[in-house]
Write a protein that holds these residues in place. Structure first.
Motif, PDB file in Angstrom:
ATOM      1  N   ALA A 166      11.063  26.776  58.178  1.00 47.27           N
ATOM      2  CA  ALA A 166      11.581  27.400  56.959  1.00 47.27           C
ATOM      3  C   ALA A 166      11.134  28.856  56.863  1.00 47.27           C
ATOM      4  N   MET A 167       9.881  29.125  57.210  1.00 46.29           N
ATOM      5  CA  MET A 167       9.392  30.505  57.142  1.00 46.29           C
ATOM      6  C   MET A 167      10.074  31.383  58.184  1.00 46.29           C
ATOM      7  N   THR A 168      10.391  30.811  59.339  1.00 41.94           N
ATOM      8  CA  THR A 168      11.104  31.576  60.365  1.00 41.94           C
ATOM      9  C   THR A 168      12.501  31.952  59.889  1.00 41.94           C
ATOM     10  N   ILE A 169      13.196  30.999  59.291  1.00 36.99           N
ATOM     11  CA  ILE A 169      14.536  31.271  58.760  1.00 36.99           C
ATOM     12  C   ILE A 169      14.482  32.359  57.689  1.00 36.99           C
ATOM     13  N   ALA A 170      13.432  32.323  56.849  1.00 35.58           N
ATOM     14  CA  ALA A 170      13.300  33.292  55.760  1.00 35.58           C
ATOM     15  C   ALA A 170      12.701  34.617  56.210  1.00 35.58           C
ATOM     16  N   GLY A 171      12.248  34.700  57.455  1.00 38.76           N
ATOM     17  CA  GLY A 171      11.650  35.936  57.950  1.00 38.76           C
ATOM     18  C   GLY A 171      10.275  36.212  57.394  1.00 38.76           C
ATOM     19  N   ILE A 172       9.516  35.176  57.049  1.00 41.03           N
ATOM     20  CA  ILE A 172       8.171  35.338  56.492  1.00 41.03           C
ATOM     21  C   ILE A 172       7.162  35.332  57.627  1.00 41.03           C
ATOM     22  N   ASP A 173       6.408  36.410  57.737  1.00 40.58           N
ATOM     23  CA  ASP A 173       5.324  36.484  58.722  1.00 40.58           C
ATOM     24  C   ASP A 173       4.195  37.316  58.136  1.00 40.58           C
ATOM     25  N   ALA A 174       3.252  37.692  58.972  1.00 34.19           N
ATOM     26  CA  ALA A 174       2.075  38.414  58.497  1.00 34.19           C
ATOM     27  C   ALA A 174       2.425  39.766  57.887  1.00 34.19           C
ATOM     28  N   ARG A 175       3.584  40.313  58.241  1.00 33.09           N
ATOM     29  CA  ARG A 175       3.975  41.632  57.718  1.00 33.09           C
ATOM     30  C   ARG A 175       4.748  41.552  56.406  1.00 33.09           C
ATOM     31  N   THR A 176       5.094  40.347  55.988  1.00 32.09           N
ATOM     32  CA  THR A 176       5.882  40.190  54.759  1.00 32.09           C
ATOM     33  C   THR A 176       5.008  40.453  53.543  1.00 32.09           C
ATOM     34  N   PRO A 177       5.368  41.402  52.697  1.00 30.44           N
ATOM     35  CA  PRO A 177       4.532  41.677  51.509  1.00 30.44           C
ATOM     36  C   PRO A 177       4.709  40.608  50.446  1.00 30.44           C
ATOM     37  N   ASP A 178       3.684  40.430  49.641  1.00 31.03           N
ATOM     38  CA  ASP A 178       3.808  39.551  48.487  1.00 31.03           C
ATOM     39  C   ASP A 178       4.766  40.166  47.481  1.00 31.03           C
ATOM     40  N   PRO A 179       5.670  39.372  46.885  1.00 37.29           N
ATOM     41  CA  PRO A 179       6.497  39.917  45.805  1.00 37.29           C
ATOM     42  C   PRO A 179       5.627  40.217  44.588  1.00 37.29           C
ATOM     43  N   ALA A 180       6.141  41.042  43.702  1.00 39.85           N
ATOM     44  CA  ALA A 180       5.353  41.450  42.539  1.00 39.85           C
ATOM     45  C   ALA A 180       4.985  40.274  41.651  1.00 39.85           C
ATOM     46  N   ASP A 181       5.822  39.236  41.631  1.00 34.84           N
ATOM     47  CA  ASP A 181       5.594  38.110  40.734  1.00 34.84           C
ATOM     48  C   ASP A 181       5.176  36.844  41.475  1.00 34.84           C
ATOM     49  N   GLY A 182       4.563  36.988  42.650  1.00 37.43           N
ATOM     50  CA  GLY A 182       4.141  35.808  43.387  1.00 37.43           C
ATOM     51  C   GLY A 182       3.192  36.154  44.512  1.00 37.43           C
ATOM     52  N   ARG A 183       2.874  35.128  45.302  1.00 39.69           N
ATOM     53  CA  ARG A 183       1.914  35.337  46.380  1.00 39.69           C
ATOM     54  C   ARG A 183       2.180  34.384  47.528  1.00 39.69           C
ATOM     55  N   ILE A 184       2.035  34.896  48.749  1.00 41.88           N
ATOM     56  CA  ILE A 184       2.111  34.085  49.966  1.00 41.88           C
ATOM     57  C   ILE A 184       0.686  33.729  50.361  1.00 41.88           C
ATOM     58  N   GLU A 185       0.397  32.452  50.477  1.00 34.18           N
ATOM     59  CA  GLU A 185      -0.945  32.037  50.891  1.00 34.18           C
ATOM     60  C   GLU A 185      -1.122  32.383  52.368  1.00 34.18           C
ATOM     61  N   ARG A 186      -2.274  32.950  52.717  1.00 34.15           N
ATOM     62  CA  ARG A 186      -2.505  33.426  54.087  1.00 34.15           C
ATOM     63  C   ARG A 186      -3.877  32.996  54.592  1.00 34.15           C
ATOM     64  N   ASP A 187      -4.015  32.997  55.924  1.00 34.95           N
ATOM     65  CA  ASP A 187      -5.336  32.753  56.500  1.00 34.95           C
ATOM     66  C   ASP A 187      -6.081  34.076  56.620  1.00 34.95           C
ATOM     67  N   GLU A 188      -7.261  34.053  57.234  1.00 34.56           N
ATOM     68  CA  GLU A 188      -8.096  35.255  57.290  1.00 34.56           C
ATOM     69  C   GLU A 188      -7.453  36.384  58.079  1.00 34.56           C
ATOM     70  N   SER A 189      -6.536  36.041  58.985  1.00 38.59           N
ATOM     71  CA  SER A 189      -5.872  37.080  59.776  1.00 38.59           C
ATOM     72  C   SER A 189      -4.601  37.600  59.102  1.00 38.59           C
ATOM     73  N   GLY A 190      -4.255  37.027  57.951  1.00 37.02           N
ATOM     74  CA  GLY A 190      -3.067  37.485  57.229  1.00 37.02           C
ATOM     75  C   GLY A 190      -1.820  36.683  57.503  1.00 37.02           C
ATOM     76  N   ARG A 191      -1.903  35.690  58.369  1.00 45.67           N
ATOM     77  CA  ARG A 191      -0.715  34.884  58.681  1.00 45.67           C
ATOM     78  C   ARG A 191      -0.440  33.872  57.574  1.00 45.67           C
ATOM     79  N   PRO A 192       0.831  33.708  57.187  1.00 47.02           N
ATOM     80  CA  PRO A 192       1.173  32.729  56.149  1.00 47.02           C
ATOM     81  C   PRO A 192       0.788  31.319  56.588  1.00 47.02           C
ATOM     82  N   THR A 193       0.235  30.549  55.645  1.00 47.06           N
ATOM     83  CA  THR A 193      -0.257  29.214  55.981  1.00 47.06           C
ATOM     84  C   THR A 193       0.658  28.083  55.534  1.00 47.06           C
ATOM     85  N   GLY A 194       1.684  28.391  54.732  1.00 46.81           N
ATOM     86  CA  GLY A 194       2.617  27.340  54.345  1.00 46.81           C
ATOM     87  C   GLY A 194       2.681  27.025  52.865  1.00 46.81           C
ATOM     88  N   ALA A 195       1.992  27.812  52.030  1.00 47.28           N
ATOM     89  CA  ALA A 195       2.075  27.641  50.577  1.00 47.28           C
ATOM     90  C   ALA A 195       2.571  28.947  49.961  1.00 47.28           C
TER      91      ALA A 195
END
Length: 558
Positions: free
Chosen positions: A157-186
């Protein structure tokens, strides 16, 4: 239809709590053409019995006005119950097993949708894409949690949406990330849109099926009227646009409930959407479906630190952080939206959880002309944190406090994901139902189903006892034993009022529903226990055995 003045339906041999000003009781209710025509003793109503009258002997069971819900999501709840349903699961492993079983019936490229997981089921409250990848077989997955402020997504799902470590958080939400900045799935709040926009939209047929399933569930709990708290496409919540489904249900005669739609305020569209909201209101003129309210979501939830607070959250060591959440709608835009919508005669329904969100909503309402404010019956939902300086403003401004009382208990999410991060002072500001009632505030109750149980009896149990019942909690565990802020508990009759006449007031329907009196709509809930004679600790063991909506038995055995 009754003939010669006879009733269509008579409910006999059971206590009737009429909810009139005197809180009087009766034994029999007679109905003709969907309206109550008599309330009294069995003998007093006997003259209305004819050859075609259906007589139901309740064998001593209690009757109340049909319950009503001031904040619920029936279409979303119905759809989730028909998809990958994670409601009530208590562990990561249980969730994964249910997802795996659901995926076994899907085609290889199909999306995995549904939801309802709880944060307490996962270590640290956060599920991972890595776990979900193991059971979804490469299918993309989008599974909102029970409060629809977070979503569990997988790598596909994240691949389809283009979500990766370079994707910024939207102003009204947050992408959960690990210590290296990679999205973890929440994904939290506005970040959910990134994947929700890619998932296939529910078809009209699916939405109608979801509505029917949701309505059936509410009927089974004695609910006959409600305010749908989000009618419009809300990708940030993972909720579909159910407006068309309601129109179809009303047109096809499938809507047995009376529904007030809270039209969704899309915070990306600004003031330009008001014309569209007006057009929708004009289309929703059926007596059972009216679109007279606008829902403004001001913040997120405390557990993901997206509720807007006036002071920073704490870290796990109890020290202030640099984060206090933020308003999802900027103050100036909110004030102008409130002014314009109020001038058009809309009621405003605010999502406000953090104390800053509550203050801002009250400020926006205080800026409105008093006559508009009083006529509209605006309401604030959730109200987890109310600062002491705002407590008196609800009654002063004529604003209804729309609580979801099931949350006012010391369950795991409260103990582990809220109290450590707000501190002792703010912990006392939570769900102050008793204090607001004592200050003269009008109270209405809602469930926010599918966020939590839609059962009004479980909600009433918590409102009165400030603990979960053993039916929803775990016997012997703290959430069933230790009252949460017990001085905020209210009486049984006040809690019943908040789920009946309180919601009728919010929905401008107090002249036709919320009481069992002649001339009122025949909406009735039949219970297997008398809430006023059993010990308060047993309220949660009570069940609805029959529901009558508009004179028609829509649930239960005649």
């Amino acid at each position: 239809m009754g003939t010669n003045g006879h009733a269509d339906l008579i409910l006999v041999n059971g206590d009737v709590y009429t909810m009139d000003a005197a809180r009087s009781w009766a034994r029999s209710v007679a109905v003709r053409d969907g309206t109550i025509v008599a309330v009294g003793t069995d003998d007093e109503v006997a003259d209305l019995r004819g050859d075609r009258t259906e007589v139901v002997d309740l064998a001593g069971r209690m009757r109340l006005p049909g319950f009503q819900d001031a904040h619920v999501h029936p279409v979303g709840g119905g759809l989730e119950s028909l998809r990958c349903n994670l409601v009530g699961l208590r562990s990561r492993q249980e969730c994964l097993e249910v997802v795996a079983e659901y995926c076994a019936s899907l085609s290889p490229g199909a999306w995995v949708t549904g939801g309802g997981w709880t944060m307490s089921a996962f270590p640290g409250g956060l599920p991972t894409a890595a776990d979900l990848d193991t059971v979804t077989g490469g299918r993309p997955a989008f599974l909102p949690n029970r409060d629809h402020h977070s979503a569990w997504v997988n790598t596909a799902a994240m691949t389809i949406a283009g979500i990766d470590a370079r994707t910024p958080d939207p102003a009204d939400g947050r992408i959960e990330r690990d210590e290296s900045g990679r999205p973890t799935g929440a994904l939290h709040d506005g970040a959910m849109r990134l994947v929700a926009a890619q998932a296939p939209a529910a078809t009209d047929a699916e939405l109608l099926t979801g509505l029917v399933a949701g309505q059936s569930h509410l009927h089974s709990l004695g609910i006959t009227s409600f305010q749908d708290a989000c009618v419009g496409a809300a990708g940030e919540l993972g909720l579909p646009d159910s407006f068309g489904a309601y129109l179809m249900a009303a047109d096809y005669g499938m809507l047995d409930s009376h529904v007030t739609a809270a039209l969704w305020w899309d915070r990306d569209r600004g003031l330009g959407q008001i014309d569209d909201l007006l057009a929708r209101r004009e289309r929703a003129t059926d007596g059972r479906f009216r679109a007279t309210t606008v829902k403004l979501m001001l913040d997120g939830v405390c557990e993901t630190f997206t509720a807007a607070m006036s002071a920073p959250y704490l870290d796990r060591a109890g020290h202030p952080t640099d984060h206090s959440g933020r308003l999802f709608i900027e103050r100036e835009e909110l004030f102008e939206a409130a002014r314009r919508l109020s001038a058009e005669g809309f009621q405003l329904h605010f999502h406000a959880i953090g104390d800053l969100a509550v203050t801002t909503a009250l400020d926006a309402l205080a800026a409105l002309p008093a006559e508009q404010r009083q006529a509209a019956r605006h309401h604030l939902a959730h109200l987890q944190f109310i600062t002491p300086r705002d407590m008196g403003r609800f009654a002063e401004l004529g604003v209804v406090a729309n609580f979801q009382p099931l949350w006012a208990c010391a369950e795991i999410q409260m103990e582990e994901m809220t109290l450590p991060f707000v501190g002792a002072e703010r912990a006392l500001w939570q769900y102050q139902i008793g204090s607001l009632l004592g200050l003269g505030t009008r109270i209405a109750f809602g469930s926010d189903w599918p966020v939590s149980s839609a059962d009004p009896l479980q909600e009433i149990h918590v409102a009165v006892n400030r603990v979960l019942s053993e039916r929803l909690g775990r016997p012997g565990m703290p959430e069933c034993e230790n009252p949460f802020l017990p001085d905020q508990a209210i009486t049984v009759d006040a809690a019943v009022d908040a789920f009946t006449s309180g919601v009728a007031w919010v929905n401008h329907a107090e002249e036709v529903t919320g009481q069992l009196l002649p001339g009122m709509r025949a909406d009735v809930a039949v219970l297997d226990q008398d809430l006023f004679t059993i010990p308060p600790r047993d309220i949660g063991s009570t069940s609805v055995v029959a529901t009558v909506a508009g004179g028609t038995v829509v649930y239960g055995d005649r």
